[in-house]
Enzyme design. Sequence first.
Site, mmCIF file in Angstrom:
data_model
loop_
_atom_site.group_PDB
_atom_site.id
_atom_site.type_symbol
_atom_site.label_atom_id
_atom_site.label_comp_id
_atom_site.label_asym_id
_atom_site.label_seq_id
_atom_site.Cartn_x
_atom_site.Cartn_y
_atom_site.Cartn_z
ATOM 1 N N ASN A 327 0.856 -1.197 0.000
ATOM 2 C CA ASN A 327 0.000 0.000 0.000
ATOM 3 C C ASN A 327 0.894 1.250 0.000
ATOM 4 O O ASN A 327 0.892 2.045 0.939
ATOM 5 C CB ASN A 327 -0.940 -0.016 1.208
ATOM 6 C CG ASN A 327 -2.132 0.882 1.021
ATOM 7 O OD1 ASN A 327 -2.221 1.634 0.050
ATOM 8 N ND2 ASN A 327 -3.069 0.822 1.955
ATOM 9 N N HIS A 358 -6.542 2.663 11.481
ATOM 10 C CA HIS A 358 -7.348 1.541 11.012
ATOM 11 C C HIS A 358 -8.545 1.248 11.910
ATOM 12 O O HIS A 358 -9.474 0.567 11.473
ATOM 13 C CB HIS A 358 -6.486 0.280 10.894
ATOM 14 C CG HIS A 358 -5.703 0.194 9.627
ATOM 15 N ND1 HIS A 358 -4.468 0.814 9.477
ATOM 16 C CD2 HIS A 358 -5.961 -0.412 8.436
ATOM 17 C CE1 HIS A 358 -4.007 0.563 8.256
ATOM 18 N NE2 HIS A 358 -4.876 -0.159 7.604
#
Length: 455
Positions: A327, A358
Amino acid sequence: MARRAQGRTLGRTACSRFMMDWLWIFFLHPVSFYQGAAFPFALLFNYLRTVDSFSTRARYLFLLAGGGVLALAAMGPYALLVVTPALCAVALVCSLGPREVHRLTFGFQMGWQTLCHLGLHYTEYYLQEPPPVGFYVALSSLMLLTQRVTSLSLDIHEGKVEADSGGSGNRSSLSECLRKALPYFSYLLFFPALLGGPLCSFQRFQACVERSSPLQPSVSLRALTWRGLQIVALQWLKVALRTVVSAGAGLDDCQQLECVYVMWSTAGLFKLTYYSHWILDDSLLHAAGFGSEAGQRSGEEEGYIPDGDMWTLETTHRISLFARQWNRSTARWLRRLIFQNSRRWPVLQTFAFSAWWHGLHPGQVFGFLCWSVMVEADYAIHTFASVWISSWSLRLLYRALTWAHTQLLIAYIMLAVEGRSLASLSRLCCSYNSIFPGVYCVLLFLLVKRKQKRN
């Protein structure tokens, strides 16, 4: 005859399973469905951008309107969770000076996102009810919005973007403020990057929107076709791997080496899913004119990077390199936001913030903190090996062993993060797979002790 009939049955089963998986990726999965539905509008924007009558203001409005429609279609009433902080962020950018804009904008955005994640925790863990799909999509989009908001505020704070603040409050100044706020609001909610895709800086966004260049349909068509073929190939691999995983045991009833195989194959499914989504998101940005070729023509300093480099991720023998390449736009954002501004324990602070970003589920907290320790161990182990291993045969053996260990460590971390709940985390920690991070922890402890003795 019986074998032939059995072969036909197995073939039909595999074919139907592939079709169901294909339907799930492109028609039933909410994010993929709406990303695919946005493709014609991305191509339309890329075409209209070359028309002289399509003004710059109309381009910003087109992207903003598309983002609003896409948010309502994909999230329903939960679109307010994304639109509200975007409005507040634009208000803060237009009213604060460069010195305090990043600190206050960052605090508000992370506070809002944390409240939304706490709502998810309350629904999942306390009420024991699955939240609506629109709420999940809104949370995912909100996390991407946080990247764009903090990237914009950092650019203003560092002087890369000039933002005019203030206003006398009369009608002319209000209209002028709205005119200046339109690019910011369009950047935060433009539809090609609303539901996914690598982080696009405001300078890149502005350069791509305001430039007029002739379309190159052959180049765009070739790039989009290649990405489509990659998605098809990844989907075939995913179907084959899912068949193997579903036929095997789980972490609850596996034994020793069987647990290693279950962990590796399950993590492989997660990685293939990520790769497919990253390619799809990158294709949408490319179709809208925000791809790599656009970045080269706009002369952007940082350049455009897709989120996934499958070759590097699957062949590296260093978990630290995997962390930088996984990512990639998010990794670069975390490095700029946290790592470069941390005076002590920058790796630990970066991964701890990633767990916060997250959502702070138990598996995420454990997984990201474990990842930070593994990265520190990776630095120490490879530094030691570069000094003491000189033979090419031993280096080849060392590289093969560390590659296998890196892949297993990533699989362990991925299962912890994706499992999220405390129950799945306890099953993982009590399995045979915990020996792999344990080995790196012991090696890190021994190498740190050795370094202290030498000092």
